[in-house]
Motif scaffolding. Sequence first.
Motif, PDB file in Angstrom:
ATOM      1  N   GLY A 100       0.808  -1.202   0.000  1.00 32.83           N
ATOM      2  CA  GLY A 100       0.000   0.000   0.000  1.00 32.83           C
ATOM      3  C   GLY A 100       0.846   1.258   0.000  1.00 32.83           C
ATOM      4  O   GLY A 100       0.492   2.262  -0.646  1.00 32.83           O
ATOM      5  N   LEU A 101       1.971   1.237   0.696  1.00 29.34           N
ATOM      6  CA  LEU A 101       2.900   2.378   0.668  1.00 29.34           C
ATOM      7  C   LEU A 101       3.500   2.522  -0.728  1.00 29.34           C
ATOM      8  O   LEU A 101       3.611   3.642  -1.252  1.00 29.34           O
ATOM      9  N   LEU A 102       3.881   1.386  -1.331  1.00 26.60           N
ATOM     10  CA  LEU A 102       4.441   1.444  -2.685  1.00 26.60           C
ATOM     11  C   LEU A 102       3.408   1.967  -3.682  1.00 26.60           C
ATOM     12  O   LEU A 102       3.751   2.735  -4.592  1.00 26.60           O
ATOM     13  N   THR A 103       2.157   1.570  -3.503  1.00 27.18           N
ATOM     14  CA  THR A 103       1.114   2.046  -4.404  1.00 27.18           C
ATOM     15  C   THR A 103       0.907   3.547  -4.249  1.00 27.18           C
ATOM     16  O   THR A 103       0.626   4.255  -5.232  1.00 27.18           O
ATOM     17  N   GLN A 104       1.082   4.070  -3.044  1.00 31.97           N
ATOM     18  CA  GLN A 104       1.017   5.530  -2.874  1.00 31.97           C
ATOM     19  C   GLN A 104       2.123   6.222  -3.666  1.00 31.97           C
ATOM     20  O   GLN A 104       1.897   7.280  -4.266  1.00 31.97           O
TER      21      GLN A 104
END
Length: 285
Positions: A100-104
């Motif tokens: 989820g952090l990478l997707t941000q």
Amino acid sequence: MERTVPVADGVELWVEERGDPGAPAVLLVMGAASSGLFWPDALVDRLARSYRVVRYDHRDTGRSTAGSSYALRELADDAVAVLDGLGIDRAHVVGMSMGGLLTQLLLLDHPDRLLSATLFGTGPLGGAPGEPAPGPSAELLAFWATMGEPRDDEAELAWRVEHWRLLHGDGIPVDPAEWRAQELRVAEHSGGLLPATAHATADQSGLARGAELASVAVPVLVVEAPADPAYPPPNARRLADALGNAHVVTVPGMGHALPAAVLAPLADAIEAQLVSPRGAGDRPG
């Protein structure tokens, strides 16, 4: 179909596709130290009825290249390289936990590659406006401190099953046999019980970009997991508030794991976003 995709000099990632190659693509981005096989087959197969679903092993997980030096932010570039390697121009991206952090980061740096984003088991990147979101539970932090201790395979397997019990939270009953079977399946895929410390020791610079999230125009779904001990409430709401285009759906009882009990409501939420991506203007009050 399985293949390897080069993403950097000397680095190749294991990638699997399911579904119609001509359908819209869904890229699944898993959390830290976790093979792409931790995306349950039941969820992948359901999405693959209508979409070209892609899951992959991060560096230092599964069958992907291990041992190189990198920053966590480079794993977001790896996701773009996977799309490039498969000839996918734009995709719906679903990210869990570190994914989820990478997707941000993808939303900030590569918005032209995303049709929509779905985020869960995560919080806003550092530096987001407002009060800081709460961190992991004290019990989970204490358990993580034992991550690198030497163990034989059976003790390591027991440690991992206990880890999933803690991540599961107290929202729904835990079935240790479910997680033991999943870990054994991943171990067979990976060639053993690989160390789970590489991502924890990687360079974490360049992640404090939460103040930029308000500029995001891509439609984003944030799934709230009320029993998540790693990113407890109100992380999901604060992430949605930080984003410029997000709405929130709650999956009752969900923690920081994907047991069979949460897959149907989670898939319902994801599929609704894929069919008709919604933004902040549609966000429930």
